[in-house]
Motif scaffolding. Structure first.
Motif, PDB file in Angstrom:
ATOM      1  N   SER A   1     -72.198 -26.245 -78.921  1.00  0.00           N
ATOM      2  CA  SER A   1     -73.052 -25.265 -78.018  1.00  0.00           C
ATOM      3  C   SER A   1     -74.018 -25.012 -79.048  1.00  0.00           C
ATOM      4  CB  SER A   1     -72.217 -24.263 -77.189  1.00  0.00           C
ATOM      5  OG  SER A   1     -71.854 -23.444 -77.975  1.00  0.00           O
TER       6      SER A   1
ATOM      7  N   ASP B   1     -76.184 -19.832 -77.396  1.00  0.00           N
ATOM      8  CA  ASP B   1     -76.053 -20.135 -75.923  1.00  0.00           C
ATOM      9  C   ASP B   1     -74.579 -19.182 -75.613  1.00  0.00           C
ATOM     10  OD1 ASP B   1     -77.791 -21.821 -75.293  1.00  0.00           O
ATOM     11  OD2 ASP B   1     -76.663 -23.719 -75.370  1.00  0.00           O
TER      12      ASP B   1
ATOM     13  N   ARG C   1     -80.839 -22.703 -70.518  1.00  0.00           N
ATOM     14  CA  ARG C   1     -79.478 -23.187 -70.632  1.00  0.00           C
ATOM     15  C   ARG C   1     -78.637 -21.929 -70.201  1.00  0.00           C
ATOM     16  NH1 ARG C   1     -81.796 -24.521 -75.624  1.00  0.00           N
ATOM     17  NH2 ARG C   1     -80.586 -22.957 -76.644  1.00  0.00           N
TER      18      ARG C   1
END
Ligand code: XIL
Length: 385
Positions: A23, A27, A69
């Motif tokens: 990731s 995030d 996101r």
């Protein structure tokens, strides 16, 4: 999880490549859509699941925005690449495939525990074919070559992702909304209607685990009757011929368009629409909402009024859809207004920005988000997939 090769890294850009390996550092951690008051969390208690598309290419690049996101991770249990699995994105020419961007999005979803949908193995509408395919020379045995090309495409995509993709929109929009007949394409010219059967057969062979979907944008109201009838005719033919279609994908780009004769979802619309869904489910098909948003092209300018009309329409529509236990998948076509495909398409006469998504340009929840949540809260429970 595989990282990208050097060539792919260059093509995708460094930030994207990082995302494919793990990731992105900023995030939030997953698992995605786990909080009980997230849209997916609310859906889950009823045996439903909620997700959205995410764009990773030049047409739509919502993936590049860390706040999008973060919203995906917070709200969604499923992800579908917006454009990256289409022929136009995957196929620079008849011989090669470029999976770079699709891989990045799929890896992002998986990293956070989202289920992945595949859209679409055949968008059977020439307008959306890559240029080379529109003028492709099928040679001296055109039917054989058309079938070979189609099977090769579908087999290559399905084999690459294996069980990582749980559901495919195998064929998208093959029925012409105006005539109710199959669209004419370079494939039908050589294969006729069989092109659809071949697509589903190839998908079934290469992805036997996957839910196979016929996806289209038919809607309610008299203006859409021909489209609905055409889709039912196609589905009946597929079932009769044992073509392995599991699910009718209802795109659900709802909302009054300038030429839409039925701007609202009231009792009359509900009747037409349920008659259609009843016929589809009576064939043994499941239902999926694959591309939900609410167009506001012709709604009043005042944002509060407009947002409420959008939310009210969504609520009536989703309540009707959720009354079908065959429906378990609800995908939004984007979470945030400013990345919506509708933002610049079919503009409003007053030039104001369109607001078709659950979150506004500042990533704040809108009345539409609450309407979806309320419909999930009110939905009857069903067995999950
Ligand atoms: C749209 C994308 O959102 C756009 O970015 C792209 O330019 C065109 O396609 N029906 C579908 C989707 O099945 O694939 C479409 O997505 C929206 C309409």
């Amino acid at each position: 999880m595989t990282c990208l090769t050097r060539r792919e890294t260059l093509a995708a850009g460094v930030a994207l490549a990082a995302a494919a390996c793990t990731s992105l550092p900023q995030d939030p951690a997953g698992p995605a859509g786990a909080a009980p008051d997230s849209l997916n969390g609310l859906a889950k208690t009823k045996g439903l699941a909620f997700g959205s598309c995410l764009g990773g290419g030049k047409d739509s690049y919502s993936f590049r925005d860390p706040q999008v996101r973060a919203l995906m991770i917070e709200q969604c249990g499923m992800l579908v690449p917006e454009n990256e699995l289409k022929w136009v994105a995957l196929r620079p020419d008849a011989k090669s495939f470029d999976f770079t961007r699709a891989d990045v999005l799929i890896a992002f979803g998986e990293t956070h525990g989202m289920k992945i949908r595949g859209h679409t193995l055949l968008w059977h509408n020439m307008q959306w074919f890559p240029e080379w395919l529109k003028t492709y020379d099928f040679g001296p045995r055109p039917a054989a070559e058309a079938e070979r090309l189609l099977r090769e495409h579908i087999t290559t995509v399905c084999t690459r992702y294996g069980t990582r993709i749980f559901s495919y929109d195998v064929v998208n929009e093959t029925i012409d909304a105006k005539t109710g007949e199959m669209r004419d394409t370079v494939f039908t010219r050589h294969l006729g209607d069989k092109v659809i059967d071949i697509a589903f057969d190839a998908a079934k062979q290469a992805a036997p685990h996957a839910k196979l979907v016929y996806n289209d944008y038919m809607s309610w109201g008299p203006g859409n009757a021909v489209h609905r009838a055409g889709v039912l005719k196609l589905l009946a033919r597929l079932r009769k011929n044992n073509v392995p279609v599991d699910t009718l994908g209802v795109q659900s780009h709802i909302g009054p368009g300038a030429s839409d004769s039925t701007p609202q979802y009231g009792a009359a619309e509900d009747k037409d629409w349920r008659a259609f869904l009843d016929e589809a489910t009576a064939m043994g098909l499941d239902l999926a909402i694959t591309e939900f948003d609410v167009g506001d092209q012709v709604l009043p300018a005042d944002v509060a009024v407009r947002d409420k009309m959008v939310a009210d329409m969504a609520r009536s529509y989703l309540d009707a859809m959720f009354s079908y236990p065959q429906l378990r998948t609800v995908m939004a076509w984007g979470l945030v207004d400013k990345y919506s495909w509708l933002r610049n398409r079919w503009p409003r006469a007053d030039g104001l920005p369109k607001r078709p998504s659950p979150y506004d340009d500042d990533y704040q929840p809108k009345p539409l988000r609450e309407a979806i949540a309320e419909s999930f809260r009110a939905a009857p429970a069903r067995a999950s997939i």
